[in-house]
Enzyme design. Sequence first.
Site, PDB file in Angstrom:
ATOM      1  N   ASP A 199     -39.039  -7.009 -29.194  1.00  0.00           N
ATOM      2  CA  ASP A 199     -38.200  -7.716 -28.230  1.00  0.00           C
ATOM      3  C   ASP A 199     -37.089  -6.796 -27.708  1.00  0.00           C
ATOM      4  O   ASP A 199     -36.487  -6.044 -28.485  1.00  0.00           O
ATOM      5  CB  ASP A 199     -37.572  -8.925 -28.960  1.00  0.00           C
ATOM      6  N   GLU A 259     -41.144  -4.381 -25.276  1.00  0.00           N
ATOM      7  CA  GLU A 259     -40.738  -5.099 -24.068  1.00  0.00           C
ATOM      8  C   GLU A 259     -39.682  -4.237 -23.385  1.00  0.00           C
ATOM      9  O   GLU A 259     -38.543  -4.173 -23.844  1.00  0.00           O
ATOM     10  CB  GLU A 259     -40.159  -6.470 -24.433  1.00  0.00           C
TER      11      GLU A 259
HETATM   12  C1  NOJ Z   1     -36.985 -11.425 -24.533  1.00  0.00           C
HETATM   13  C2  NOJ Z   1     -37.759 -12.635 -24.939  1.00  0.00           C
HETATM   14  O1  NOJ Z   1     -39.044 -12.567 -24.390  1.00  0.00           O
HETATM   15  C3  NOJ Z   1     -36.956 -13.815 -24.464  1.00  0.00           C
HETATM   16  O2  NOJ Z   1     -37.687 -15.014 -24.558  1.00  0.00           O
HETATM   17  C4  NOJ Z   1     -35.667 -13.878 -25.246  1.00  0.00           C
HETATM   18  O3  NOJ Z   1     -34.867 -14.931 -24.759  1.00  0.00           O
HETATM   19  C5  NOJ Z   1     -34.895 -12.573 -25.091  1.00  0.00           C
HETATM   20  N1  NOJ Z   1     -35.724 -11.425 -25.252  1.00  0.00           N
HETATM   21  C6  NOJ Z   1     -33.797 -12.484 -26.123  1.00  0.00           C
HETATM   22  O4  NOJ Z   1     -34.341 -12.302 -27.402  1.00  0.00           O
END
Ligand code: NOJ
Length: 529
Positions: A199, A259
């Site tokens: 993440d 990500e």
């Molecule tokens: C990216 C995640 O995909 C999202 O759903 C989340 O709110 C944020 N990161 C914070 O962790």
Amino acid sequence: MWWTGAVFYEVYVRSFADHDGNGIGDLRGITDRLPYLAELGVDAVWLTPFYRSPMADHGYDVADPRAVDPLFGDLAAFDALLARAHGLGLRVTVDLVPNHTSDQHEWFRAARGAEPGDPERSRYIFRGGRGPDGVEPPNNWPSVFGGPAWTRLPDGQWYLHLFASEQPDLNWSHPEVAADLDTTMRFWLDRGVDGFRIDVAHGMAKPAGLPDLSPDALHGLHSMSDSNDPRFDNDGVHEVHRGVRRTLDAYPEVMAVGEIWVGDDERVARYVRPDELHLAFNFRLLESPWNAEELRTAVDRSLRSIAGTGTPACWVLSNHDRPRHVTRYGGGKVGLCRARAAALLQLALPGVAYVYNGDELGLPDVDLPDEALQDPIWERSGHRERGRDGSRVPLPWAGDEPPYDFSPGASSWLPAPEGWAGLTAAAQGDDPCSILNLYRHALRIRRTWRGRSAMAPEASLTWLELPRDALGFVREDGLVCVLNAGTEPIVLPPGDLLLASGPLTSLTTSADSGGLALPPDTAAWLAST
Ligand code: NOJ
């Protein structure tokens, strides 16, 4: 490596399948539905966070990364899921959330209870405020979810949270932070997981001195996908990923995907250097409108960004943070036709593909009433932004009424709309022309196509000369993909037709007689002759 050319399926755990009847998806619900995923033909699943959490951001606020939240089950349920998935030939990857914890994590509880300056606070980012008595936040940073990125404790100190105030950012210069991530990774790897999705993988290193954002930077901020946001993609973040890789390298055949919302192609490539992550999500397709030139640019940029890295591209059309592509492409019948065509584009591109749960059912976003909204963005933005709930509505499995067999209970955490009876997996399974069967068919061809040679990292493609509103390419292994994003039919290039996202038409002019035309909003796969 097994992930080269793999198709991953993102399971948004709350919304996939509910076993215990409380209206919230859970691990046993997923296990029950694994045969559906095996039949769909994906290679791996990615499970969004199911760890102990107060659910301020639906699990991305992790209170204990090595425990299952009772809402989703327990470790035995996780082990059963893993065993069943492996038995069906599916790999299982899970989320890691290294940028922040929940404010209910034991570290943050200790920090909150300690005095300003106490070492208990040093695992997070605490600062004194500005202005008389420090009543102003330490800098002008807004949270990605709206409102300020700082919250003040009663003792006067402020802590940083780039997301919700319940998600304090960790201080990655503290050695225990990296050590704990290592422990978490080993915990899940020892149980048998096949990898991780990381993440906010571009977020852990903050700019030195936490300087104010310039008025220009502030003005341009929309979300963490903002490529000009200086709070993300700072060079120090790569040390974190080198640590992740060191841990992964101690296990056979495991991977990590980051990500990474970074606009600069060369900077994206840094995350997949040989001693960092195996894959970086590529969001260019997800960000591209329904326009041939823009889709083609998205593909070119993505391929350019991984060229020379030895890692495959990683294509994404939708996820739980963005409106679904059926809706982005116009919704209704048109949106669905385009989504069918986009699926053939995504699945023909060389590299890895991530399918978001419900893509294969052609789900649109749902316009939820105000009182149903649960995303923290809704409250934090002062009800100016509706947030991401519209793309997170639970999956319809069978039946004529909400919640369409998602749950044995009568309702679901976000209400499914009336009118989805035709979109259920059961209804579509029986319809040879459904988008579900299109996905199944495409995935079958992809799995068996000439030994998957084109799925090798950096497999190249050659663009075909086509009318301006269309795009098409031939892969090294002879698979041809053509997509018509215009308003007029186009002549299909030569080749044996393998699959089309919608009905083709016959060419009418005498010169072309006997040939086939690709109508607007349609894509096709051919075997080059
Ligand atoms: C990216 C995640 O995909 C999202 O759903 C989340 O709110 C944020 N990161 C914070 O962790």
